[in-house]
Motif scaffolding. Structure first.
Motif, PDB file in Angstrom:
ATOM      1  N   ASN A   1      36.889 -19.610  68.860  1.00 38.09           N
ATOM      2  CA  ASN A   1      37.624 -18.436  69.329  1.00 38.09           C
ATOM      3  C   ASN A   1      39.074 -18.735  69.681  1.00 38.09           C
ATOM      4  OD1 ASN A   1      35.367 -16.783  69.080  1.00 38.09           O
ATOM      5  ND2 ASN A   1      34.688 -17.172  71.176  1.00 38.09           N
TER       6      ASN A   1
ATOM      7  N   CYS B   1      47.481 -16.230  60.738  1.00 42.04           N
ATOM      8  CA  CYS B   1      46.843 -15.037  61.298  1.00 42.04           C
ATOM      9  C   CYS B   1      47.815 -13.866  61.339  1.00 42.04           C
ATOM     10  CB  CYS B   1      46.319 -15.353  62.702  1.00 42.04           C
ATOM     11  SG  CYS B   1      45.491 -13.973  63.515  1.00 42.04           S
TER      12      CYS B   1
ATOM     13  N   ARG C   1      42.262  -9.368  57.849  1.00 38.07           N
ATOM     14  CA  ARG C   1      41.607 -10.046  58.967  1.00 38.07           C
ATOM     15  C   ARG C   1      41.439 -11.519  58.609  1.00 38.07           C
ATOM     16  NH1 ARG C   1      36.442  -8.600  58.675  1.00 38.07           N
ATOM     17  NH2 ARG C   1      36.704  -7.730  56.582  1.00 38.07           N
TER      18      ARG C   1
ATOM     19  N   TRP D   1      39.190 -15.182  60.036  1.00 37.08           N
ATOM     20  CA  TRP D   1      38.219 -15.747  60.964  1.00 37.08           C
ATOM     21  C   TRP D   1      37.665 -17.041  60.378  1.00 37.08           C
ATOM     22  CZ3 TRP D   1      37.294 -11.844  57.580  1.00 37.08           C
ATOM     23  CH2 TRP D   1      36.156 -11.919  56.771  1.00 37.08           C
TER      24      TRP D   1
ATOM     25  N   ARG E   1      34.078 -19.871  60.353  1.00 37.99           N
ATOM     26  CA  ARG E   1      32.708 -20.252  60.688  1.00 37.99           C
ATOM     27  C   ARG E   1      32.571 -21.742  60.447  1.00 37.99           C
ATOM     28  NH1 ARG E   1      29.711 -15.267  57.466  1.00 37.99           N
ATOM     29  NH2 ARG E   1      30.307 -13.605  58.943  1.00 37.99           N
TER      30      ARG E   1
END
Length: 437
Positions: free
Chosen positions: A372, A396, A405, A407, A409
Motif C-alpha cells: 500500500n 502513478c 489506474r 496497482w 500484487r
C-alpha cells in the motif's frame, strides 16, 4: 508580578488578579461569553479546514487576527531531539528575532508552563523579563508589551506538545474569566499542531534520506564516468578500437542513469506544483512496449523478456513519451528486484473500456505491509538497492493523468506483478501479436 491562572489557584489569587486585570470592555458578561463561545466554534471549524502542511505557519496569524486586544502570538512546539521549545509560528513580531527556549527546569517561566501544564500571566517588569528570554538580544529595546499570557497545549491524553504565548501592549486586555476560553482554544489547536508537526518531521526525514540517496546514486555513475574518461585520455594506454567503444558504451549507459535520476526529480517537482502534464495522441501501444523492452534488454544480461500482445491491437489515445516512461520504471523495478535473473513477462489485455498492461518478474517479491505504500514519494522497500523512491510515484501520477489506474500484487519469494490501465479510445487494427524472448 507573576499570576498563576490554573484552576486550582486560591480565591485570593484570583480576586487579586481580577482586580488588576479588570476588562475595559463595556459589554455584558453574557455578551462576552457568547462571543467566546462563537470564537471557540470558529477556531474549531477553521482548524479543521486548514491543510496540515500550512497549519503551523498560519496558526499565529489566525489567533492574532481573531482575538481582540492581542498584538502578537508565538506558537511553541516541543522538539524532543533538541530538548527545546521551538517557535513554529509567529505573528505580530519579527520571526527571525524569536529564539528557541531550552528546557532547563526552574530557569524559565515559559518552561514552567510547559512542564507543569498551568497557564501563567505576567505584567510590567515580569513581562519584560520573559520577553528577554523569548527574543534575541537587543530586539526588546524596540518593542513594548505590557502583558504576556502563556497557556500549555495538551493532547486529549494529557501529553503536552508546546504552548501558546499571547502578547499585548494593553495591561488590562484580559481577565481570569478568559482562562477557560484560551485553554479551550489551545485544546482545539493542539491535535492539529501535533499532526502538522509530525507531518513536517516525516517530510524532513524523507528529504534528509533523499539527500543521502541522491549523493550515493549520483556518485556511483559519476565515479564510473570519470574512471573510464580518464582511462581513455591516458596517452600511455594502448586501447584498441573495440576496447574504446566498450568504454564509451559504459560512459553512455552511466550518463543515461544520471539523466533518469534527474528526470525523476524534475517530474517529482512538477507533480508537487501541479505542472506535470500529458499530451495524448493516437498511438500504437505495441510499438511503445517493444521499444521499452528493447531498452531494458540493454540493461541486463540475466533476464529473459517475454511479451504477449493480442492480435489486431486497436489504436488508442495516450502520451507516447510518458507511457514509455511508466513502462521503463516498471521494467527497471522488475530487473532490480530479481537480481538473480529469470523471466520478465509483459502482457497486454484489451477490455471493453480500457487496456490492462502488466509487468511480472520472478524476483524476491514484496511483503504485504509494503504494497500500500509503494506509490508514496521516497518510499523504498529495500534501502540497499539502487533507487530514489521516485519512479513509482511519478509513474502513478502519469497513469492517473491519463485516466488510468495502477496497482501491484506480490508473493514474497516468488515475484511481483505491476498492473496499470489506460482508457481505450480509437478504432482500427494496429499490430499483430508480438512475442519477445
Amino acid at each position: 508580578m507573576l499570576i498563576n491562572l490554573s484552576p486550582d489557584s486560591s480565591d485570593n489569587s484570583v480576586k487579586g488578579s481580577d482586580a488588576r486585570m479588570r476588562h475595559l470592555s463595556s459589554r455584558s458578561r453574557r455578551g462576552r461569553a457568547t462571543e467566546r463561545h462563537s470564537r471557540v466554534f470558529f477556531f474549531r471549524k477553521l482548524a479543521e479546514a486548514f491543510d496540515l502542511d500550512g497549519f503551523l505557519s498560519n496558526t499565529a496569524s489566525l489567533l492574532k487576527n481573531q482575538l481582540t486586544g492581542i498584538d502578537a502570538v508565538i506558537v511553541y512546539l516541543y522538539d524532543g531531539a533538541k530538548r527545546r521549545l521551538v517557535p513554529v509560528s509567529v505573528s505580530g513580531c519579527e520571526p527571525e528575532h524569536v529564539g528557541e527556549i531550552r528546557l532547563e527546569a526552574g530557569t524559565s517561566p515559559i518552561v514552567q508552563v510547559f512542564e507543569k501544564g498551568k497557564p501563567l500571566l505576567w505584567f510590567a517588569e515580569e513581562a519584560a523579563g520573559v520577553m528577554e528570554e523569548c527574543f534575541c538580544p537587543g530586539y526588546t529595546d524596540n518593542i513594548t508589551f505590557a502583558f504576556l499570557f502563556c497557556v500549555p497545549m495538551e493532547l486529549s491524553d494529557g501529553t503536552r506538545i508546546g504552548c501558546l504565548l499571547f502578547l499585548s501592549a494593553a495591561p488590562n486586555s484580559m481577565s481570569p474569566r478568559d482562562l477557560a476560553f484560551f485553554r479551550r482554544v489551545a485544546k482545539i489547536l493542539a491535535p492539529f499542531a501535533y499532526k502538522a508537526q509530525t507531518l513536517r518531521q516525516r517530510q524532513e526525514k524523507k528529504f534528509s534520506n533523499l539527500a543521502g540517496t541522491l549523493s550515493h546514486e549520483l556518485r556511483t555513475p559519476l565515479t564510473c564516468i570519470k574512471g573510464y574518461a580518464t582511462t581513455l585520455l591516458d596517452n600511455n594506454g594502448h586501447w584498441n578500437q573495440e576496447q574504446r567503444m566498450e568504454f564509451l558504451k559504459i560512459i553512455d549507459a552511466e550518463t543515461d542513469t544520471m539523466k533518469k535520476l534527474i528526470d525523476d526529480l524534475m517530474d517529482s517537482s512538477m507533480i508537487e506544483t501541479g505542472l506535470l502534464s500529458v499530451n495524448k495522441e493516437p498511438v500504437l501501444l505495441p510499438r511503445i512496449i517493444a521499444k521499452a523492452v528493447d531498452d531494458a534488454r540493454l540493461r541486463t544480461t540475466k533476464h529473459k523478456f517475454v511479451v504477449s500482445i493480442p492480435r489486431n491491437f486497436p489504436v488508442m489515445e495516450a502520451d507516447p513519451v510518458r507511457t514509455k516512461q511508466v513502462l521503463d520504471n516498471l521494467l527497471d523495478n522488475a530487473v532490480k528486484y530479481s537480481p538473480e535473473g529469470g523471466l520478465i513477462v509483459i502482457q497486454c489485455r484489451v477490455g471493453n473500456r480500457e487496456v490492462i498492461l502488466s509487468v511480472a518478474d520472478e524476483g524476491m517479491g514484496i511483503a504485504p505491509e509494503h504494497l500500500n505504500r509503494l506509490f508514496e514519494k521516497f518510499y523504498r522497500v529495500k534501502s540497499d538497492l539502487a533507487g530514489t523512491g521516485l519512479g513509482l510515484p511519478v509513474a502513478c501520477e502519469i497513469v492517473e493523468k491519463q485516466g488510468g489506474r495502477i496497482w501491484a500484487r506480490s508473493t514474497p519469494g516468488k515475484g511481483s506483478t505491476f498492473y496499470f490501465t489506460l482508457p481505450l479510445t480509437g478504432t482500427g487494427p494496429a499490430a499483430e501479436e508480438e512475442a519477445g524472448d
